[in-house]
Design an enzyme around this catalytic site. Sequence first.
Site, PDB file in Angstrom:
ATOM      1  CB  SER A 130      -0.961  -0.049   1.193  1.00  0.00           C
ATOM      2  OG  SER A 130      -1.968   0.925   1.070  1.00  0.00           O
ATOM      3  CG  HIS A 165      -5.265  -1.375  -1.396  1.00  0.00           C
ATOM      4  ND1 HIS A 165      -4.911  -2.515  -0.697  1.00  0.00           N
ATOM      5  CD2 HIS A 165      -4.654  -0.334  -0.734  1.00  0.00           C
ATOM      6  CE1 HIS A 165      -4.145  -2.186   0.328  1.00  0.00           C
ATOM      7  NE2 HIS A 165      -3.966  -0.869   0.319  1.00  0.00           N
TER       8      HIS A 165
END
Length: 240
Positions: A130, A165
Site C-alpha cells: 500500500s 488495492h
Amino acid sequence: MTTNNLSRQIVAIGGGGFSMEPGNPRLDKYILELSNQKTSKICFLPTASGDSDKYIVKFYSAFSRQQCQPSHLSLFQPHTADLRSFLLEQNIIYVGGGNTKNLMVLWKEWELDQILLEAWEKGIILTGLSAGSICWFEEGLTDSIPGSITVLPCLGLIKGSNCPHYDSEPERRPAYHNLRSQGLVSDGYAADDGVALHFIDDTLHKVVSSRPQAKAYRLEKINGEVRETVLEPMYLREYI
C-alpha cells in the site's frame, strides 16, 4: 557491498503480507528468500501508520516465526540517533501501509528519503504494501486525503506511477484511468491485493501472487487512449 547476488531490488505489494494475510505467508517468504541470507535482517518501517503499536506487534508475531532477525524503526520513538547506520545494516527494509502523505513528509524531515536511496544502491531489498508500495515510484495514487484519490509525488526510485488495492477498493480503477486520461498521472502499474511487483533496478522483473486469481496491470496512454494490460502473476503455491 550488496546483500544479494542481484542488483537494486524493490518488491511493491498491492496489498497483503503479514498485516492483511496473517495465515498466508507466501509474499513475505518470497521477500525473505531474495536476500540469499541464512538469517536475513529485516527492519519494519511503520511510519505511515503513525508507528502503530498493534502494527508493530503484528510484524514481530509474523516474522519471529520465520528464519530472520526482525527489528523496527520508529520515528516517533527512535531508539538511535544514527538512523543511517541502523538501516544500512539491514538486508531487507519493509514499509507498512497507512497515510502515504504523512510518510513522505516525515521521511524527508528525518532524511530517510536519502538513506533509503543509499540502501537501494547498496543492494538492500526494499519492500512494502500500500503506502509501502506507492512510496518507491515517481508518483502514487493515494487516499491520504479523505474522500478522494489523489496523485502524490514519491521517492522516484521506480519510474512512473503505482496504484495498490486495485481489486478491493472499487474507486481506484476509475480514478487511475481518469487521472491518466487527463494527463495528471504518468503511465504505471496497478496491483490487486495479494500481488507483488518485483523490480530489479527500475525494470519489472517478475510479478508474483499469494492468491490464485489476483492480477497486476500495466496502465498506459497510447495515441490518446488509456489502455490497461493484464500482467499474469506467478502464484507462489509452494511458499507456505
